[in-house]
Design a protein around this motif. Structure first.
Motif, PDB file in Angstrom:
ATOM      1  N   GLU A 138      80.990 -27.457  89.289  1.00  0.00           N
ATOM      2  CA  GLU A 138      81.877 -27.087  90.401  1.00  0.00           C
ATOM      3  C   GLU A 138      81.107 -26.329  91.478  1.00  0.00           C
ATOM      4  OE1 GLU A 138      85.138 -25.078  88.396  1.00  0.00           O
ATOM      5  OE2 GLU A 138      86.149 -27.006  88.194  1.00  0.00           O
ATOM      6  N   ASP A 139      81.625 -26.355  92.688  1.00  0.00           N
ATOM      7  CA  ASP A 139      81.090 -25.579  93.813  1.00  0.00           C
ATOM      8  C   ASP A 139      79.576 -25.797  93.982  1.00  0.00           C
ATOM      9  OD1 ASP A 139      83.722 -24.598  94.126  1.00  0.00           O
ATOM     10  OD2 ASP A 139      83.333 -23.153  92.539  1.00  0.00           O
ATOM     11  N   ALA A 140      78.828 -24.707  94.150  1.00  0.00           N
ATOM     12  CA  ALA A 140      77.389 -24.835  94.431  1.00  0.00           C
ATOM     13  C   ALA A 140      76.648 -25.562  93.315  1.00  0.00           C
ATOM     14  CB  ALA A 140      76.766 -23.460  94.664  1.00  0.00           C
ATOM     15  N   SER A 141      77.112 -25.395  92.085  1.00  0.00           N
ATOM     16  CA  SER A 141      76.434 -26.057  90.964  1.00  0.00           C
ATOM     17  C   SER A 141      76.440 -27.577  91.098  1.00  0.00           C
ATOM     18  CB  SER A 141      77.103 -25.693  89.643  1.00  0.00           C
ATOM     19  OG  SER A 141      77.077 -24.316  89.444  1.00  0.00           O
TER      20      SER A 141
ATOM     21  N   ARG B  21      78.727 -23.283  84.644  1.00  0.00           N
ATOM     22  CA  ARG B  21      78.617 -22.330  85.757  1.00  0.00           C
ATOM     23  C   ARG B  21      77.276 -21.632  85.683  1.00  0.00           C
ATOM     24  NH1 ARG B  21      83.931 -21.914  84.440  1.00  0.00           N
ATOM     25  NH2 ARG B  21      85.319 -22.555  86.140  1.00  0.00           N
ATOM     26  N   ASN B  22      76.575 -21.595  86.808  1.00  0.00           N
ATOM     27  CA  ASN B  22      75.311 -20.872  86.834  1.00  0.00           C
ATOM     28  C   ASN B  22      74.946 -20.539  88.275  1.00  0.00           C
ATOM     29  OD1 ASN B  22      72.706 -19.944  86.636  1.00  0.00           O
ATOM     30  ND2 ASN B  22      72.277 -21.214  84.854  1.00  0.00           N
ATOM     31  N   ASP B  23      75.097 -19.289  88.635  1.00  0.00           N
ATOM     32  CA  ASP B  23      74.817 -18.881  90.009  1.00  0.00           C
ATOM     33  C   ASP B  23      73.329 -18.920  90.330  1.00  0.00           C
ATOM     34  OD1 ASP B  23      77.471 -18.451  90.355  1.00  0.00           O
ATOM     35  OD2 ASP B  23      77.383 -16.317  89.886  1.00  0.00           O
ATOM     36  N   ALA B  24      72.497 -18.845  89.306  1.00  0.00           N
ATOM     37  CA  ALA B  24      71.046 -18.849  89.531  1.00  0.00           C
ATOM     38  C   ALA B  24      70.612 -20.115  90.258  1.00  0.00           C
ATOM     39  CB  ALA B  24      70.306 -18.733  88.205  1.00  0.00           C
ATOM     40  N   ALA B  26      72.112 -21.862  92.695  1.00  0.00           N
ATOM     41  CA  ALA B  26      72.248 -21.753  94.151  1.00  0.00           C
ATOM     42  C   ALA B  26      71.116 -20.893  94.718  1.00  0.00           C
ATOM     43  CB  ALA B  26      73.610 -21.163  94.505  1.00  0.00           C
ATOM     44  N   GLU B  27      70.760 -19.841  94.007  1.00  0.00           N
ATOM     45  CA  GLU B  27      69.661 -18.969  94.445  1.00  0.00           C
ATOM     46  C   GLU B  27      68.330 -19.714  94.492  1.00  0.00           C
ATOM     47  OE1 GLU B  27      69.582 -15.993  95.834  1.00  0.00           O
ATOM     48  OE2 GLU B  27      71.746 -16.297  95.786  1.00  0.00           O
ATOM     49  N   LYS B  30      68.160 -22.010  97.421  1.00  0.00           N
ATOM     50  CA  LYS B  30      67.890 -21.199  98.625  1.00  0.00           C
ATOM     51  C   LYS B  30      66.407 -20.831  98.701  1.00  0.00           C
ATOM     52  CE  LYS B  30      72.419 -19.086  98.899  1.00  0.00           C
ATOM     53  NZ  LYS B  30      73.123 -17.923  98.372  1.00  0.00           N
TER      54      LYS B  30
END
Lengths: 222, 222
Positions: A138-141, B21-24, B26-27, B30
């Motif tokens: 989902e989203d950025a992933s 889910r993994n915010d890393a 998106a980082e 970037k």
């Protein structure tokens, strides 16, 4: 010379300045794959519709002679998919989705169902003999979908992504039937549009020999 | 029921178990984009051949009326590519490269050169009016190519990846000329194979109006 072009580098070309290195990336992909391997396995004929995009793996669990090795390989855990694929938001390549984000589409579910139909329409396969696993991003992933798919294909070398290519193909459409049907369609005939393709293909016999060799080489249990 | 199918989940379907889910991630994208923005910009007619696969951005820096907005936008730094693309190892989708890694291929350089040829063969563009930036990915990082390309396309909405699609197309080949030439080929005629395509296209006039609207909407400097 305009101001514009003066921004272009005048230095000699140095390849090293263009090479990106980041070990964290490989770790992140491993993390995603580890998560994926822990997701539940479902029958391919999944009853419930769900929302989202992502990556899936399809496993053969039936008794046909040609794919019997898979029953051996996956006896204790689902480690050897016969096919890995992805479903991304439609229009993502044209970046159209960034403006009109539709949260409630069902690309992944639809893609898995197309595959079930491709299997059930053949003369020699049935979706009862297949299971699948899928991972929703989902989203950025969701930008990671293509990468995880590529990593899994490289790592697992699934038969239908490599030696016996073509399972994921779509009807080429009017004006394009001069091309050959895929090797997958030769071995698993049934899709009506594949039979319209006129190009020269290997024989089914050749391909069956090739499948056996491939499975011995890449998926040997020892 | 075989042992095999008994491994399939009997629990009811729970979508949450499939969502990664993994915010890393998106980082990390970037970080790659930040690196990319620091790489040198070269004339599109790059003289030196180099090895590798990766991602590139093409910038318009000329004076044609239709694209003049780009000269404004990119005056201080190269922020608005007209096109973003990638070059991956051939055969990567079939995982063939994992077995026969060829370090010394020149996919990225070749792809940029194909683009230069596509531009120089048109009646109304010249490669002198274009610059480019490229980023080479090696080893495990090469799995990241598609993701970085997708992120850049989403973020930058380049005209030739979105409204005026088709620049990156290849000759569809014998038996496939019933399709329409791309919108890009309508506005920038020249590629001989595009003229063989028979399908119905929008008029050049319509497309020029569309380009102006697109640039006002997406690339307004204010």
């Amino acid at each position: 010379m305009s101001k514009q072009t003066s921004l272009v580098t005048r230095e000699p070309f140095d390849r090293q300045k263009h090479v990106y290195r980041n070990d964290a990336f490989a770790e992140l992909v491993k993390n995603a794959v580890r998560f994926f391997n822990g997701t539940p396995v479902h029958p391919l004929a999944s009853p419930e519709k769900f929302h989202g995009t992502g990556v899936y793996m399809i496993y053969y669990t039936g008794r046909s002679k040609i794919y019997s090795r898979y029953s051996e390989l996956n006896r204790l855990s689902y480690d050897f998919p016969i096919y890995v694929g992805k479903a991304v938001a439609s229009g993502w390549r044209q970046s159209r989705t960034s403006h009109t984000v539709k949260k409630q589409t069902t690309e992944l579910w639809s893609r898995i169902n197309q595959h079930r139909n491709s299997i059930d329409i053949t003369k020699n396969l049935s979706s009862d003999s297949f299971s699948c696993r899928f991972m929703i991003f989902e989203d950025a992933s969701s930008d990671m979908i293509g990468t995880v798919e590529a990593a899994l294909i490289k790592w697992k070398t699934p038969l239908w992504n490599s030696f016996l290519d073509g399972f994921g193909n779509h009807d080429p459409g009017k004006g394009r039937y001069e091309q050959a049907k895929s090797d997958w369609d030769v071995v698993h005939s049934g899709r009506p549009w594949a039979d319209k393709c006129k190009g020269k293909t290997p024989s089914q016999k050749e391909l069956l020999v090739g499948i056996e060799k491939f499975l011995s080489k890449h998926h040997s249990p020892f």
